[in-house]
Scaffold this motif. Structure first.
Motif, PDB file in Angstrom:
ATOM      1  N   PHE A  23       0.807  -1.217   0.000  1.00  0.00           N
ATOM      2  CA  PHE A  23       0.000   0.000   0.000  1.00  0.00           C
ATOM      3  C   PHE A  23       0.846   1.274   0.000  1.00  0.00           C
ATOM      4  O   PHE A  23       0.374   2.327  -0.416  1.00  0.00           O
ATOM      5  CB  PHE A  23      -0.899   0.035   1.249  1.00  0.00           C
ATOM      6  N   LEU A  28      -4.434   5.199  -1.255  1.00  0.00           N
ATOM      7  CA  LEU A  28      -4.872   4.745   0.061  1.00  0.00           C
ATOM      8  C   LEU A  28      -6.319   5.134   0.306  1.00  0.00           C
ATOM      9  O   LEU A  28      -6.737   6.255  -0.003  1.00  0.00           O
ATOM     10  CB  LEU A  28      -4.005   5.375   1.161  1.00  0.00           C
ATOM     11  N   GLY A  29      -7.068   4.210   0.889  1.00  0.00           N
ATOM     12  CA  GLY A  29      -8.386   4.552   1.382  1.00  0.00           C
ATOM     13  C   GLY A  29      -8.244   5.025   2.811  1.00  0.00           C
ATOM     14  O   GLY A  29      -7.951   4.237   3.705  1.00  0.00           O
ATOM     15  N   GLU A  31      -9.596   6.871   6.312  1.00  0.00           N
ATOM     16  CA  GLU A  31     -10.713   7.256   7.149  1.00  0.00           C
ATOM     17  C   GLU A  31     -10.145   7.979   8.365  1.00  0.00           C
ATOM     18  O   GLU A  31      -8.944   7.961   8.610  1.00  0.00           O
ATOM     19  CB  GLU A  31     -11.495   6.024   7.620  1.00  0.00           C
ATOM     20  N   THR A  40      -5.923   3.734   7.596  1.00  0.00           N
ATOM     21  CA  THR A  40      -5.967   3.389   6.183  1.00  0.00           C
ATOM     22  C   THR A  40      -6.353   1.937   6.004  1.00  0.00           C
ATOM     23  O   THR A  40      -6.359   1.137   6.946  1.00  0.00           O
ATOM     24  CB  THR A  40      -4.590   3.609   5.528  1.00  0.00           C
ATOM     25  N   GLN A  41      -6.642   1.591   4.747  1.00  0.00           N
ATOM     26  CA  GLN A  41      -6.881   0.190   4.422  1.00  0.00           C
ATOM     27  C   GLN A  41      -5.681  -0.656   4.827  1.00  0.00           C
ATOM     28  O   GLN A  41      -5.827  -1.819   5.219  1.00  0.00           O
ATOM     29  CB  GLN A  41      -7.134   0.048   2.923  1.00  0.00           C
ATOM     30  N   LYS A  44      -5.724  -1.789   8.524  1.00  0.00           N
ATOM     31  CA  LYS A  44      -6.687  -2.864   8.747  1.00  0.00           C
ATOM     32  C   LYS A  44      -6.197  -4.174   8.150  1.00  0.00           C
ATOM     33  O   LYS A  44      -6.336  -5.248   8.750  1.00  0.00           O
ATOM     34  CB  LYS A  44      -8.037  -2.473   8.157  1.00  0.00           C
ATOM     35  N   ARG A  45      -5.623  -4.098   6.949  1.00  0.00           N
ATOM     36  CA  ARG A  45      -5.148  -5.307   6.291  1.00  0.00           C
ATOM     37  C   ARG A  45      -3.997  -5.947   7.059  1.00  0.00           C
ATOM     38  O   ARG A  45      -3.974  -7.169   7.274  1.00  0.00           O
ATOM     39  CB  ARG A  45      -4.709  -4.982   4.861  1.00  0.00           C
ATOM     40  N   THR A  48      -5.220  -7.585  10.215  1.00  0.00           N
ATOM     41  CA  THR A  48      -6.000  -8.784   9.923  1.00  0.00           C
ATOM     42  C   THR A  48      -5.103  -9.979   9.642  1.00  0.00           C
ATOM     43  O   THR A  48      -5.311 -11.077  10.188  1.00  0.00           O
ATOM     44  CB  THR A  48      -6.936  -8.539   8.729  1.00  0.00           C
ATOM     45  N   GLU A  67      -6.646  -1.754  15.692  1.00  0.00           N
ATOM     46  CA  GLU A  67      -7.806  -1.600  14.816  1.00  0.00           C
ATOM     47  C   GLU A  67      -8.996  -2.454  15.229  1.00  0.00           C
ATOM     48  O   GLU A  67     -10.139  -2.081  14.980  1.00  0.00           O
ATOM     49  CB  GLU A  67      -7.414  -1.937  13.374  1.00  0.00           C
ATOM     50  N   THR A  87       0.684   6.183  11.221  1.00  0.00           N
ATOM     51  CA  THR A  87      -0.163   6.226  10.025  1.00  0.00           C
ATOM     52  C   THR A  87      -0.026   7.550   9.278  1.00  0.00           C
ATOM     53  O   THR A  87      -0.067   7.582   8.047  1.00  0.00           O
ATOM     54  CB  THR A  87      -1.636   5.983  10.413  1.00  0.00           C
TER      55      THR A  87
END
Length: 256
Positions: A23, A28-29, A31, A40-41, A44-45, A48, A67, A87
């Motif tokens: 990424f 980037l997405g 929030e 960002t995405q 979270k990724r 996860t 997260e 971030t």
């Protein structure tokens, strides 16, 4: 620390680095959380995939991540994860973002990892057993006096806002001062390049993984009252290369 945990940390750091770099400096997405900090995405990724790995290999342990919060009922053995520490650095293309992983046993950090994906550096620390950077042993410096110290003031804008008198004292102390954020100044301290870090407004997933590495490298890290860092600490942190320097910094933040 049993080898079953340490055997997996290099793999976890590598997994996290690869996911983050997929990424980094891309689209980037983004929030914003309730406290207006960005997520960002990628955050979270990374969390996860790390959680999935830990759940597979350590199903008996709990996981606490930035997260996704706390999962699992075993509060005596807890993995703590900050998928992307920094971030704001990450989303602005600045390479000094990190991956933080810690292991708590009965609330005490017994293992810490700082991964710096864009730099290709991974620090691992086990208090009482030592610390490494990319497998090579590291140690803190032997500086004992603040007037001779290279030190970082992390989150200086927040300290200036909330503790202006302290900020003024910090700006008039030390041999060389740098302003910074996030985990890398603490990593530099563990490697012996920096002698002290004053930090502020941190969360457990920010300071607990770092604390294991600083201690394993021979340094001292506490809250601003000199107390050991725990899940309940208030997020004000001092790292120092030596106990003498740490005591001087405690006096400085207290205004003694």
């Amino acid at each position: 620390m049993a080898c079953s945990e340490t055997d997996h940390v290099a793999t976890l750091a590598d997994i996290a680095a690869k996911e983050a770099l997929n990424f980094f400096r891309g689209r980037l997405g983004i929030e914003f959380k309730a406290d207006e900090s960005p997520v960002t995405q990628a955050d979270k990724r990374v969390e996860t995939v790390v959680r999935d790995y830990l759940a597979e290999h350590f199903p008996q342990d709990s996981i606490f991540g930035e997260e996704h919060g706390f999962e699992g009922e075993n509060r005596d053995r807890v993995w703590i994860v900050d998928p992307i520490d920094g971030t704001r650095s990450f989303l602005s293309g600045h390479p000094l973002f990190g991956f933080l992983l810690g292991y708590l046993k009965n609330g005490v950090p017994t293992l810490g990892v700082i991964g710096m994906p864009a730099l290709g550096e991974t620090l691992v620390g086990i208090p009482g057993q030592g610390a490494t950077m990319n497998g090579a042993p590291i140690l803190t410096s032997d500086v004992t006096r603040l007037r001779e110290a290279v030190f970082f003031v992390n989150e200086g804008d927040k300290i200036y806002r909330d503790e202006p008198a302290l900020f003024d004292r910090l700006m008039n102390s030390g041999q060389t001062r740098r302003m910074g954020y996030d985990c890398y100044p603490h990593a530099l301290l563990a490697m012996g390049h920096v002698d002290a870090v004053v930090d502020y407004d941190l969360q457990p997933y920010d300071y607990l993984p770092v604390s294991a590495i600083v201690e394993a490298a021979g340094g001292v890290i506490t809250d601003w009252d000199g107390q050991a860092l725990t899940l309940e600490s208030d997020g004000r942190v001092i790292s120092a290369a030596t106990s003498e320097l740490h005591r001087e910094l405690l006096d400085l933040v207290r205004g003694v």
